[in-house]
Motif scaffolding. Structure first.
Motif, PDB file in Angstrom:
ATOM      1  N   GLU A 262       0.826  -1.210   0.000  1.00 50.54           N
ATOM      2  CA  GLU A 262       0.000   0.000   0.000  1.00 50.54           C
ATOM      3  C   GLU A 262       0.859   1.259   0.000  1.00 50.54           C
ATOM      4  N   ILE A 263       2.127   1.138   0.398  1.00 53.56           N
ATOM      5  CA  ILE A 263       3.027   2.292   0.374  1.00 53.56           C
ATOM      6  C   ILE A 263       3.239   2.757  -1.062  1.00 53.56           C
ATOM      7  N   PHE A 264       3.181   1.840  -2.018  1.00 53.49           N
ATOM      8  CA  PHE A 264       3.534   2.148  -3.405  1.00 53.49           C
ATOM      9  C   PHE A 264       2.295   2.495  -4.231  1.00 53.49           C
ATOM     10  N   THR A 265       1.402   3.229  -3.624  1.00 52.48           N
ATOM     11  CA  THR A 265       0.215   3.771  -4.288  1.00 52.48           C
ATOM     12  C   THR A 265       0.302   5.294  -4.222  1.00 52.48           C
ATOM     13  N   PRO A 266      -0.532   5.995  -4.972  1.00 52.80           N
ATOM     14  CA  PRO A 266      -0.479   7.457  -4.929  1.00 52.80           C
ATOM     15  C   PRO A 266      -1.023   8.073  -3.647  1.00 52.80           C
ATOM     16  N   ASP A 267      -1.630   7.276  -2.776  1.00 56.07           N
ATOM     17  CA  ASP A 267      -2.183   7.819  -1.543  1.00 56.07           C
ATOM     18  C   ASP A 267      -1.074   8.246  -0.586  1.00 56.07           C
ATOM     19  N   VAL A 268      -1.389   9.198   0.284  1.00 53.77           N
ATOM     20  CA  VAL A 268      -0.429   9.646   1.293  1.00 53.77           C
ATOM     21  C   VAL A 268      -0.201   8.522   2.300  1.00 53.77           C
ATOM     22  N   ASP A 269       1.055   8.306   2.661  1.00 52.75           N
ATOM     23  CA  ASP A 269       1.412   7.322   3.675  1.00 52.75           C
ATOM     24  C   ASP A 269       2.441   7.937   4.608  1.00 52.75           C
ATOM     25  N   THR A 270       2.785   7.233   5.664  1.00 58.12           N
ATOM     26  CA  THR A 270       3.710   7.794   6.658  1.00 58.12           C
ATOM     27  C   THR A 270       5.171   7.612   6.276  1.00 58.12           C
ATOM     28  N   GLU A 271       5.428   6.911   5.173  1.00 52.08           N
ATOM     29  CA  GLU A 271       6.812   6.588   4.817  1.00 52.08           C
ATOM     30  C   GLU A 271       7.399   7.452   3.706  1.00 52.08           C
ATOM     31  N   THR A 272       6.581   7.971   2.798  1.00 55.30           N
ATOM     32  CA  THR A 272       7.096   8.653   1.617  1.00 55.30           C
ATOM     33  C   THR A 272       7.600  10.044   1.985  1.00 55.30           C
ATOM     34  N   ILE A 273       8.914  10.215   1.898  1.00 58.23           N
ATOM     35  CA  ILE A 273       9.564  11.484   2.227  1.00 58.23           C
ATOM     36  C   ILE A 273       9.678  12.365   0.986  1.00 58.23           C
ATOM     37  N   PHE A 274       9.961  11.760  -0.158  1.00 60.88           N
ATOM     38  CA  PHE A 274      10.173  12.516  -1.398  1.00 60.88           C
ATOM     39  C   PHE A 274       9.819  11.610  -2.564  1.00 60.88           C
ATOM     40  N   PHE A 275       8.968  12.121  -3.480  1.00 64.58           N
ATOM     41  CA  PHE A 275       8.594  11.326  -4.649  1.00 64.58           C
ATOM     42  C   PHE A 275       8.573  12.215  -5.876  1.00 64.58           C
ATOM     43  N   THR A 276       8.470  11.589  -7.040  1.00 64.12           N
ATOM     44  CA  THR A 276       8.344  12.328  -8.285  1.00 64.12           C
ATOM     45  C   THR A 276       7.042  11.933  -8.959  1.00 64.12           C
ATOM     46  N   ILE A 277       6.663  12.725  -9.966  1.00 62.69           N
ATOM     47  CA  ILE A 277       5.483  12.366 -10.753  1.00 62.69           C
ATOM     48  C   ILE A 277       5.866  11.472 -11.923  1.00 62.69           C
ATOM     49  N   SER A 278       7.017  10.839 -11.826  1.00 66.18           N
ATOM     50  CA  SER A 278       7.449   9.891 -12.859  1.00 66.18           C
ATOM     51  C   SER A 278       6.460   8.745 -12.978  1.00 66.18           C
ATOM     52  N   SER A 279       6.156   8.354 -14.196  1.00 69.92           N
ATOM     53  CA  SER A 279       5.294   7.200 -14.418  1.00 69.92           C
ATOM     54  C   SER A 279       5.954   5.938 -13.876  1.00 69.92           C
ATOM     55  N   VAL A 280       5.150   5.075 -13.272  1.00 64.00           N
ATOM     56  CA  VAL A 280       5.667   3.793 -12.781  1.00 64.00           C
ATOM     57  C   VAL A 280       5.431   2.677 -13.798  1.00 64.00           C
ATOM     58  N   GLY A 281       5.005   3.044 -15.006  1.00 60.64           N
ATOM     59  CA  GLY A 281       4.694   2.022 -16.006  1.00 60.64           C
ATOM     60  C   GLY A 281       5.841   1.089 -16.316  1.00 60.64           C
ATOM     61  N   ASN A 282       7.052   1.642 -16.489  1.00 61.16           N
ATOM     62  CA  ASN A 282       8.196   0.782 -16.783  1.00 61.16           C
ATOM     63  C   ASN A 282       8.468  -0.197 -15.655  1.00 61.16           C
ATOM     64  N   ARG A 283       8.345   0.251 -14.417  1.00 60.97           N
ATOM     65  CA  ARG A 283       8.620  -0.624 -13.268  1.00 60.97           C
ATOM     66  C   ARG A 283       7.631  -1.781 -13.209  1.00 60.97           C
ATOM     67  N   MET A 284       6.468  -1.563 -13.788  1.00 56.41           N
ATOM     68  CA  MET A 284       5.361  -2.497 -13.691  1.00 56.41           C
ATOM     69  C   MET A 284       5.342  -3.486 -14.854  1.00 56.41           C
ATOM     70  N   TRP A 285       5.455  -2.952 -16.071  1.00 53.78           N
ATOM     71  CA  TRP A 285       5.178  -3.757 -17.245  1.00 53.78           C
ATOM     72  C   TRP A 285       6.413  -4.364 -17.888  1.00 53.78           C
ATOM     73  N   ASN A 286       7.604  -3.903 -17.558  1.00 56.18           N
ATOM     74  CA  ASN A 286       8.762  -4.419 -18.301  1.00 56.18           C
ATOM     75  C   ASN A 286       9.098  -5.864 -17.948  1.00 56.18           C
ATOM     76  N   GLY A 287       8.531  -6.399 -16.871  1.00 60.59           N
ATOM     77  CA  GLY A 287       8.759  -7.795 -16.552  1.00 60.59           C
ATOM     78  C   GLY A 287       7.552  -8.690 -16.771  1.00 60.59           C
ATOM     79  N   LEU A 288       6.357  -8.117 -16.734  1.00 60.20           N
ATOM     80  CA  LEU A 288       5.155  -8.921 -16.914  1.00 60.20           C
ATOM     81  C   LEU A 288       5.072  -9.466 -18.341  1.00 60.20           C
ATOM     82  N   HIS A 289       4.417 -10.600 -18.483  1.00 58.33           N
ATOM     83  CA  HIS A 289       4.305 -11.256 -19.788  1.00 58.33           C
ATOM     84  C   HIS A 289       3.321 -10.521 -20.693  1.00 58.33           C
ATOM     85  N   TYR A 290       3.475 -10.740 -21.983  1.00 60.14           N
ATOM     86  CA  TYR A 290       2.593 -10.131 -22.975  1.00 60.14           C
ATOM     87  C   TYR A 290       1.118 -10.441 -22.692  1.00 60.14           C
ATOM     88  N   ASN A 291       0.826 -11.596 -22.110  1.00 59.76           N
ATOM     89  CA  ASN A 291      -0.549 -12.004 -21.869  1.00 59.76           C
ATOM     90  C   ASN A 291      -1.053 -11.612 -20.485  1.00 59.76           C
TER      91      ASN A 291
END
Length: 533
Positions: A262-291
């Motif tokens: 749940e920390i790695f969602t756009p919602d505010v949490d107690t752990e995130t000190i500094f973030f960017t508006i960078s897309s997380v698409g590459n982190r997500m899809w570059n390993g998942l299979h085509y299907n």
């Protein structure tokens, strides 16, 4: 929470274009020795959009790219690799060279990263220049912070830092700082910035730096100081300083949070000190299979990035499966057997775009995906050759892989948007582990290292350790911070970057530093090539 959804075909095209890099020796305008303009610099009339672009343009682009900065800090480690699958992800061997530790001074990602970071330093310097008279103290503080951040990574990755004042023309070769000189420069920038940075706890506004973010970067600086100054052991005073800096972050309201993913969602949490508006698409899809697809990316994953079996086995649980009930700790995640019903209270317009009553993307696992993967309705997925889509632990080699070889990893999740713009850079759990490490290495402060590590392990549903070694510390950092850009830095500090691991060819210790790109050497005679290259 607003999703930023893009057509997958466009992103794949952009990714393919980014792979194509020039490796000849022509001088490009992005090289660090080239100023942004040949006209005399007289200051920036309206600093606000320039400051905004440092974060929403330059930094955003550096972080969201799967190549260059991210690849150099992750694919060179035991944490991630990009095996060639048939002709997919071959790219003339540029990914394989990173994992093998066989890169040279003409590797395109090494050049691109050098240019991007040094350009960020230069642009931030334009804001801090006295001729930019309209900049507010806060804007100057923001610019000094981002300059310190970029310069930290140039120092860390290349060992020498070129620097140009905005008023110098292109006929002036940039001066070059040693690691020790860059360390002092970064320290001065952060100390100068601190008084004018806002004091703020967990917030949706933390895409701009705060005192906590500056203290986090200072803690990284002092934790690695003995590496940067080429000392055998860290000084106890430096480790105590790390403890003090982390305590200051805690005072600002940051804390460990349960519910790891749940920390790695756009919602505010107690752990995130500094973030960017960078897309997380590459982190997500570059390993998942085509299907493996979800609303927002019906085209599925890109079937590349994986992890090593030995890294997966750092986590508690059955080594051969990761379905629910496999005895795994929370951070290892799980492979769901089907999609989940939309929980009560979640907006169907936001989380059930296809109106099937199921939580979007919930058939895709979290953490480490091994073994059979499943569809929304629980059917066994197959690969493009109609074989069971069961991810395997072992690789035959870096080339010659099937669509199924390699355990896949996913931390940000398509449930919260296929290409959401929210990527964490500084996280409190990292600071917490920095404090534990600093105390372990001789620093003084509240608590002891073992207790601090077990506090984190308890909240992550992992068994408590009965003793603490250096190996325990580096393993715990791997379990907590995988895919968060710090693995190379950590392995170097623990003296393990030159260790052997699966499919790695070289164990040359000099590769703790990347080479200075050939084109940079040709354009700036003040630079010298790092030893070994």
């Amino acid at each position: 929470m607003k999703k930023e959804l893009f057509k997958s075909s466009l992103l794949i095209l952009v990714s393919m274009l980014l792979v194509i890099s020039c490796t000849d020796l022509e001088i490009e305008e992005t090289d660090s020795s080239i100023a942004d303009s040949e006209t005399e610099f007289t200051g920036i009339d309206d600093p606000a959009p320039f400051v905004n672009n440092l974060f929403s343009g330059d930094l955003k682009g550096i972080i969201e790219n799967q190549q260059d900065f991210y690849a150099l800090n992750e694919v060179t480690t035991d944490e991630l690799l990009v095996p060639t699958r048939g002709t997919d992800w071959g790219d003339n061997g540029i990914w394989r060279k990173l994992h093998e530790h066989t890169w040279d001074a003409q590797h395109p990602y090494i050049l691109n990263n050098w240019n991007n970071l040094n350009q960020l330093v230069f642009r931030a310097t334009q804001i801090t220049d006295p001729r930019t008279t309209e900049a507010t103290p806060e804007q100057v503080a923001f610019a000094k912070f981002i300059r310190a951040y970029a310069m930290f990574w140039v120092m860390d990755m290349y060992g020498q830092v070129p620097f140009r004042n905005p008023g110098e023309g292109v006929d002036v070769d940039p001066m070059v700082m040693s690691r020790a000189e860059a360390f002092d420069f970064i320290l001065e920038d952060l100390n100068d910035a601190l008084p004018n940075l806002p004091t703020r706890g967990p917030s949706s506004e933390n895409l701009r730096p705060t005192k906590a973010a500056a203290n986090f970067l200072l803690a990284k600086l002092f934790l690695n100081k003995h590496i940067y100054l080429d000392s055998d052991t860290p000084a106890a005073t430096d480790m105590t300083r790390v403890v003090e800096l982390v305590d200051a972050i805690t005072t600002d309201g940051y804390a460990l949070q349960s519910g790891y993913f749940e920390i790695f969602t756009p919602d505010v949490d107690t752990e995130t000190i500094f973030f960017t508006i960078s897309s997380v698409g590459n982190r997500m899809w570059n390993g998942l299979h085509y299907n493996q697809s979800a609303p927002g990316n019906d085209g599925g994953g890109w079937n590349g990035w994986s992890t090593l079996a030995e890294f997966y086995e750092l986590f508690e649980g059955d080594p051969n499966t990761n379905v629910p009930g496999s005895g795994q700790e929370e951070r290892r995640g799980f492979v769901p057997l089907s999609a989940s019903p939309l929980p009560a209270g979640m907006d169907p317009d936001e989380f059930d775009e296809n109106n099937d009553g199921l939580l979007d993307g919930s058939h895709i696992g979290y953490g480490f995906l091994i073994g059979q993967q499943y569809s929304v309705n629980g059917a066994e997925l197959t690969d493009r050759g109609n074989k069971p889509l069961a991810f395997e632990k072992q690789f035959p080699a870096l080339a010659g892989n099937t669509e199924r070889t390699g355990i896949r990893t996913i931390k940000y999740h398509p449930t919260y948007g296929a290409f959401t713009g929210h990527q964490i850079l500084f996280r409190y759990a990292d600071a917490h582990l920095m404090k534990a490490e600093a105390i372990f290495r001789g620093g003084t402060g509240s608590g002891d290292a073992l207790t601090l590590v077990n506090e984190l392990r308890n909240i992550r549903n992992a068994q408590a350790l009965i003793a603490l070694t250096e190996q325990d510390l580096i393993d715990e950092r791997g379990r907590e911070l995988y895919k968060e850009i710090w693995r190379r830095n950590d392995l170097i500090r623990f003296g393990k970057f030159a260790d052997a691991w699966t499919l790695k060819i070289n164990t040359d210790d000099f590769r703790k530093l990347f080479p200075i790109p050939t084109s940079a050497l040709l354009t700036n005679p003040n630079l010298s090539q790092n030893p070994g290259y």
